[in-house]
Scaffold this active site. Structure first.
Site, PDB file in Angstrom:
ATOM      1  N   CYS A 264       1.115  -1.198   0.079  1.00 23.59           N
ATOM      2  CA  CYS A 264      -0.394   0.231  -0.072  1.00 23.59           C
ATOM      3  C   CYS A 264       1.150   1.403  -0.102  1.00 23.59           C
ATOM      4  O   CYS A 264       0.984   1.506   1.389  1.00 23.59           O
ATOM      5  CB  CYS A 264      -1.070  -0.104   1.138  1.00 23.59           C
ATOM      6  SG  CYS A 264      -1.812   0.849   1.991  1.00 23.59           S
TER       7      CYS A 264
ATOM      8  N   CYS B 252      -2.528   0.398   7.015  1.00 21.81           N
ATOM      9  CA  CYS B 252      -0.943  -0.293   6.309  1.00 21.81           C
ATOM     10  C   CYS B 252       0.105  -0.191   6.746  1.00 21.81           C
ATOM     11  O   CYS B 252       0.495  -0.909   7.747  1.00 21.81           O
ATOM     12  CB  CYS B 252      -0.953  -0.481   4.824  1.00 21.81           C
ATOM     13  SG  CYS B 252      -3.053  -0.631   4.392  1.00 21.81           S
TER      14      CYS B 252
ATOM     15  N   ASP C 291     -11.308  -7.653  -3.829  1.00 20.11           N
ATOM     16  CA  ASP C 291     -10.166  -8.120  -2.983  1.00 20.11           C
ATOM     17  C   ASP C 291     -10.115  -8.818  -4.448  1.00 20.11           C
ATOM     18  O   ASP C 291     -10.548  -9.605  -5.345  1.00 20.11           O
ATOM     19  CB  ASP C 291     -10.142  -9.259  -1.884  1.00 20.11           C
ATOM     20  CG  ASP C 291      -8.625  -8.905  -2.092  1.00 20.11           C
ATOM     21  OD1 ASP C 291      -7.775  -9.502  -2.986  1.00 20.11           O
ATOM     22  OD2 ASP C 291      -8.207  -8.603  -0.189  1.00 20.11           O
TER      23      ASP C 291
ATOM     24  N   ARG D  63      -6.182  -9.936  -4.907  1.00 22.06           N
ATOM     25  CA  ARG D  63      -5.241 -10.432  -4.209  1.00 22.06           C
ATOM     26  C   ARG D  63      -5.394 -12.205  -4.290  1.00 22.06           C
ATOM     27  O   ARG D  63      -4.132 -12.778  -4.252  1.00 22.06           O
ATOM     28  CB  ARG D  63      -4.556 -10.236  -2.611  1.00 22.06           C
ATOM     29  CG  ARG D  63      -4.591  -8.844  -2.169  1.00 22.06           C
ATOM     30  CD  ARG D  63      -4.434  -7.979  -1.063  1.00 22.06           C
ATOM     31  NE  ARG D  63      -5.376  -8.133  -0.245  1.00 22.06           N
ATOM     32  CZ  ARG D  63      -5.779  -7.589   1.010  1.00 22.06           C
ATOM     33  NH1 ARG D  63      -4.815  -7.447   1.340  1.00 22.06           N
ATOM     34  NH2 ARG D  63      -7.325  -7.377   1.353  1.00 22.06           N
TER      35      ARG D  63
HETATM   36 ZN    ZN Z   1      -3.371   0.931   2.904  1.00 24.82          ZN
END
Ligand code: ZN
Length: 414
Positions: A243, A256, A325, A327
């Protein structure tokens, strides 16, 4: 230098038997065979794609602009790993590791003879050593949470690390199996969604290995890397997905960087107690949706009627990206198999997807360590409440429906 364009989409009748076959999951690099994705020796190529992920495009620019000789080959003098990893038993299970080359750091030595004979074989993993220093570590020393020992952590806040850069190497049959899909469907979609960038995905079913044009990962290891893989070695870990806004620039809309810094603290503690700490940093910006999508979502969240609030946190992402998402944590456990890790004693993460992926791959998680409440930035409250309500593991109690409906994020003009 040849002026011809060499098409790799068909095998050009150079015989049925490849000179360097790949036996994925073999117990030694020699039996497994080298993975050859280099463009300077096209007749030897036994993989689809090319080295350095997305940076291949810059290499193309460098060659096109006359800055790089297209036949340049790397000189590997003094580049061997600063710390050895493996081999571990997991390396010889073709289903355990499907998204990286377990022998990727050993290339220059394991295939020295082939390289000397003119085959262009390149490492996909490099391992070095460094010191890192973050203001959060100095603050933790100041607050008395971390104690310099002159070995793992120094008075000035320096922490000693071994770090490894890992480029993705995908074994397509294994990857398809991991996702429970057909290899042909995987190949077709990879071909189509890259705008037809790699025709061999659909024309060369004999080539099973693909170096995808995506970012890889960096591993930061605190303590003795050589202790990994032993059952008595205690391991602390933070798997962190990139991030950039928060990690590098301290943007406060998410947790993050605070979670990353907390994870490093947990890792240093573990290393000081004789264990090993691992921070795995994946280049999967904005849940692998990319930063443009991410910033569009931020605007949509902050401009929506009712303000930025937890109850619409995931829905706003889905409106823009079509999914919440991308990922795919299914591939994340591969790096633990590479390191020989079967048990993680302290796991600094609140993600149920990451935790589920580890358990699915037979890696035991002993203790989950949530981010301490006081480290959550004010504007990140929306994210935190939404995640806890969605079932993420946390130290804070799930909030009520009324709470979730309250605008807690800062407005765009504030
Ligand atoms: Zn973040």
């Amino acid at each position: 230098m040849s002026a011809h364009i060499v098409l790799t989409s068909h095998s050009q009748g150079r015989g049925e038997k490849a000179a360097h076959p790949i036996h994925w999951g073999a117990a030694t690099p020699q039996e497994r065979g080298p993975i050859i994705a280099s463009l300077t020796s096209p007749v030897h190529r036994n993989a689809i794609g090319t080295h350095s992920g997305a940076y291949a495009i810059y290499r193309a620019l460098a060659v096109a602009s006359g800055n790089l000789d297209r036949d340049h080959r790397p000189d590997f003098t003094d580049t061997t790993p600063a710390e050895s990893v493996g081999p571990h038993p997991q390396w010889s299970d073709p289903a355990s590791i499907v998204s990286l080359d377990p022998y990727g750091h050993m290339v220059a030595s394991a295939f020295a003879a082939e390289i000397a004979a003119g085959v262009d074989i390149r490492p996909t993993i490099a391992i070095t050593k460094a010191h890192i220093n973050m203001p959060e570590l100095r603050a933790a020393i100041q607050a008395g949470r971390l104690k310099p020992d002159g070995r793992i952590l120094f008075e000035n806040g320096d922490a000693r690390v071994t770090k490894a850069a890992i480029d993705p190497v995908w074994y397509l049959p294994g990857l398809a199996e991991r996702f429970g899909i057909k290899e042909s469907a995987l190949r077709r979609n990879l071909f189509e969604q890259t705008g037809g960038m790699f025709p061999e995905l659909v024309t060369r079913s004999d080539l099973k290995v693909f170096l995808p044009p995506i970012g890889g990962m960096t591993l930061y290891c605190f303590g003795e890397m050589s202790e990994l893989g032993k059952p008595e070695t205690k391991v602390a870990c933070r798997v962190h997905d990139e991030c950039n806004g928060s990690d590098v620039f301290g943007s406060d809309i998410c947790t993050c960087r605070p979670y990353l810094a907390h994870g490093i603290e947990v890792c240093i503690e573990m290393a000081q107690q004789g264990g090993v700490g691992l921070v795995i940093y994946n280049r999967k910006e904005g849940r692998a949706l990319g930063e443009v999508t991410k910033f569009l979502v931020y605007n949509a969240r902050k401009r929506q009627v009712g303000g930025d609030r937890a109850e619409t946190y995931f829905a706003r992402t889905e409106c823009v990206a079509g999914v919440q998402d991308m990922r795919f944590q299914e591939l994340m456990p591969d790096v633990f198999h590479w390191l020989g890790v079967k048990r993680i004693d302290r796991w600094a993460s609140m993600s149920n997807m990451k935790h589920g992926a580890l358990v699915e791959q037979g890696i035991e998680v002993v203790e989950r360590v949530p981010i301490p409440d006081e480290l959550i930035p004010a504007d990140a409250r929306v994210e935190m409440d939404a995640k806890v309500a969605a079932g993420y593991f946390s130290a804070i109690a799930p909030v009520s429906a009324i709470e979730l409906a309250l605008p807690k994020g800062r407005g765009l003009a504030e």
